[in-house]
Design a protein around this motif. Structure first.
Motif, PDB file in Angstrom:
ATOM      1  N   ARG A 142      10.514 -30.353 -14.613  1.00 28.35           N
ATOM      2  CA  ARG A 142      10.656 -28.993 -15.500  1.00 28.35           C
ATOM      3  C   ARG A 142       9.262 -29.003 -15.187  1.00 28.35           C
ATOM      4  O   ARG A 142       8.872 -27.499 -15.661  1.00 28.35           O
ATOM      5  CB  ARG A 142      10.901 -30.212 -16.781  1.00 28.35           C
ATOM      6  CG  ARG A 142      11.025 -29.079 -17.931  1.00 28.35           C
ATOM      7  CD  ARG A 142      11.655 -29.614 -19.241  1.00 28.35           C
ATOM      8  NE  ARG A 142      10.846 -28.705 -20.867  1.00 28.35           N
ATOM      9  CZ  ARG A 142      12.124 -27.728 -21.080  1.00 28.35           C
ATOM     10  NH1 ARG A 142      13.294 -27.534 -20.229  1.00 28.35           N
ATOM     11  NH2 ARG A 142      11.142 -27.369 -21.569  1.00 28.35           N
ATOM     12  N   LEU A 164      18.879 -28.778 -13.733  1.00 30.82           N
ATOM     13  CA  LEU A 164      17.998 -28.842 -14.312  1.00 30.82           C
ATOM     14  C   LEU A 164      17.103 -27.104 -14.252  1.00 30.82           C
ATOM     15  O   LEU A 164      16.367 -27.336 -12.863  1.00 30.82           O
ATOM     16  CB  LEU A 164      17.187 -29.813 -14.489  1.00 30.82           C
ATOM     17  CG  LEU A 164      15.312 -28.956 -15.784  1.00 30.82           C
ATOM     18  CD1 LEU A 164      16.095 -28.932 -16.676  1.00 30.82           C
ATOM     19  CD2 LEU A 164      14.247 -30.530 -15.714  1.00 30.82           C
ATOM     20  N   CYS A 171      20.857 -29.627 -19.734  1.00 25.16           N
ATOM     21  CA  CYS A 171      19.843 -30.171 -19.068  1.00 25.16           C
ATOM     22  C   CYS A 171      20.510 -32.186 -19.247  1.00 25.16           C
ATOM     23  O   CYS A 171      21.856 -32.211 -19.160  1.00 25.16           O
ATOM     24  CB  CYS A 171      18.414 -30.752 -19.364  1.00 25.16           C
ATOM     25  SG  CYS A 171      18.064 -31.239 -20.498  1.00 25.16           S
ATOM     26  N   GLN A 172      20.152 -32.803 -18.029  1.00 21.55           N
ATOM     27  CA  GLN A 172      20.431 -34.567 -17.556  1.00 21.55           C
ATOM     28  C   GLN A 172      20.429 -34.524 -19.485  1.00 21.55           C
ATOM     29  O   GLN A 172      20.658 -35.969 -19.885  1.00 21.55           O
ATOM     30  CB  GLN A 172      19.672 -34.929 -17.170  1.00 21.55           C
ATOM     31  CG  GLN A 172      19.962 -36.176 -16.982  1.00 21.55           C
ATOM     32  CD  GLN A 172      21.397 -36.512 -16.140  1.00 21.55           C
ATOM     33  OE1 GLN A 172      21.230 -35.910 -15.297  1.00 21.55           O
ATOM     34  NE2 GLN A 172      21.611 -37.479 -16.973  1.00 21.55           N
ATOM     35  N   PRO A 226      25.971 -24.937 -16.762  1.00 25.05           N
ATOM     36  CA  PRO A 226      25.799 -26.532 -16.290  1.00 25.05           C
ATOM     37  C   PRO A 226      26.639 -27.079 -16.522  1.00 25.05           C
ATOM     38  O   PRO A 226      27.386 -27.298 -17.363  1.00 25.05           O
ATOM     39  CB  PRO A 226      24.084 -26.522 -17.824  1.00 25.05           C
ATOM     40  CG  PRO A 226      24.671 -25.985 -18.896  1.00 25.05           C
ATOM     41  CD  PRO A 226      25.249 -24.391 -18.282  1.00 25.05           C
ATOM     42  N   TRP A 249      14.194 -30.588 -24.615  1.00 28.10           N
ATOM     43  CA  TRP A 249      13.761 -30.044 -23.017  1.00 28.10           C
ATOM     44  C   TRP A 249      14.648 -28.253 -23.680  1.00 28.10           C
ATOM     45  O   TRP A 249      14.022 -27.765 -23.469  1.00 28.10           O
ATOM     46  CB  TRP A 249      14.864 -30.588 -22.636  1.00 28.10           C
ATOM     47  CG  TRP A 249      13.447 -31.881 -21.366  1.00 28.10           C
ATOM     48  CD1 TRP A 249      12.386 -32.625 -22.413  1.00 28.10           C
ATOM     49  CD2 TRP A 249      13.868 -32.544 -20.451  1.00 28.10           C
ATOM     50  NE1 TRP A 249      11.789 -33.152 -21.722  1.00 28.10           N
ATOM     51  CE2 TRP A 249      12.946 -33.254 -20.726  1.00 28.10           C
ATOM     52  CE3 TRP A 249      15.185 -32.459 -19.746  1.00 28.10           C
ATOM     53  CZ2 TRP A 249      12.661 -34.323 -19.134  1.00 28.10           C
ATOM     54  CZ3 TRP A 249      14.484 -33.101 -18.841  1.00 28.10           C
ATOM     55  CH2 TRP A 249      13.837 -34.549 -18.256  1.00 28.10           C
ATOM     56  N   CYS A 250      15.892 -28.494 -24.044  1.00 25.53           N
ATOM     57  CA  CYS A 250      16.400 -27.353 -24.325  1.00 25.53           C
ATOM     58  C   CYS A 250      16.383 -26.462 -25.453  1.00 25.53           C
ATOM     59  O   CYS A 250      15.753 -25.286 -24.966  1.00 25.53           O
ATOM     60  CB  CYS A 250      17.989 -27.405 -24.244  1.00 25.53           C
ATOM     61  SG  CYS A 250      18.865 -28.305 -23.054  1.00 25.53           S
TER      62      CYS A 250
END
Length: 272
Positions: A142, A164, A171-172, A226, A249-250
């Motif tokens: 990332r 990702l 994402c994961q 995704p 993260w997002c």
């Protein structure tokens, strides 16, 4: 007799014969592929040994080259790397996640190198031996803006996570949070699966999933939506993954759409 002109990735004409396919090379030689139909040839990646043999004979088209790094020290990582070698134009770098285990490409920490020549693959496939393992590798990808996905296989269950990318949320970590929301004991369950043996059928399914994804194209346009997929001995399925509204993260990569409760519950239910 019907001649098929240079189908798919082949650089030669093909004739269907009773026992399979006959490949007609430009220099006048011909080769019989027993048990292989034209439909199977057009379906997707060839088995790695066959792809290698055809390439040596000059019967494969020259196409764009992409590099895929496979990180892991278990049997799943080996099977995924072998399947990827059957995708023409794919260079596979096998990286270890354990200093005690050697892999042809060395350690995944090569991607931490700050020199201009550091390894920067088109896709990183991370294969931990436990469901929540190797997240530092995903975080490194990332930070380096390198597309990455995770895949895990246990005794009777397997899944491959979303790719990702830096261009869109989903994402994961969203998938991990959906699983935890659905099952409050998910962390304990995942811990109990640490080091569990993987099954051959699950590994084979994941290897096919990853090879098909790479064959379809290693670019962010192909990964705009995704998705994740899961396998059990009863069957397999795939589904789009909504970004989790609490995924940090997002939130950093862009605003995640706010989902209705019913949507969140549907993703969480399918994740378990």
């Amino acid at each position: 007799m019907t001649v098929i002109r240079c189908p798919g990735l082949l650089n030669c004409d093909v004739v269907e014969v009773p026992h399979g396919l006959r490949l007609l090379a430009a220099d006048g030689r011909s080769y019989l592929l027993r048990g292989l139909s034209a439909d199977r040839l057009a379906e997707g990646p060839l088995p790695a040994p066959l792809a290698h043999a055809l390439d040596r004979l000059g019967l494969l088209r020259a196409g764009p080259t992409r590099t895929v790094a496979v990180v892991g020290s278990g049997r799943l990582a080996i099977d995924v790397a072998e399947a990827l070698r059957g995708v023409p134009g794919t260079v596979v770098a096998e990286l270890s996640d354990d200093p005690a285990t050697e892999r042809p490409g060395g350690s995944w920490q090569l991607m931490e190198d700050h020199s201009p020549s550091r390894l920067t693959p088109d896709l990183v496939v991370i294969c931990p031996t436990d469901p929540l393992g190797l997240r530092p590798v995903l975080q490194l990808c990332r930070e380096r803006r390198v597309p990455a996905m995770m895949a895990w296989c246990g005794p009777a269950y397997a899944w491959s996570g979303p790719v990702l990318t830096a261009s869109r949320p989903g994402c994961q970590n969203c998938l991990d949070m959906a699983m935890a929301r659905r099952d409050p004991l998910w962390l304990a369950t995942a811990a109990g699966l640490t080091g569990a043996a993987s099954c051959w059928a699950g590994r084979s399914w994941i290897a096919g999933q990853v090879a098909g994804l790479v064959a379809a194209g290693c670019d962010e346009a192909a990964w705009a939506q995704p998705t994740w997929a899961s396998w059990t001995p009863r069957g397999h399925s795939s589904a789009p993954l909504d970004p989790h509204p609490e995924c940090w993260w997002c939130c950093q990569s862009g605003p995640a759409p706010v989902r209705a409760e019913s949507e969140c519950s549907a993703v969480s239910s399918s994740a378990a």
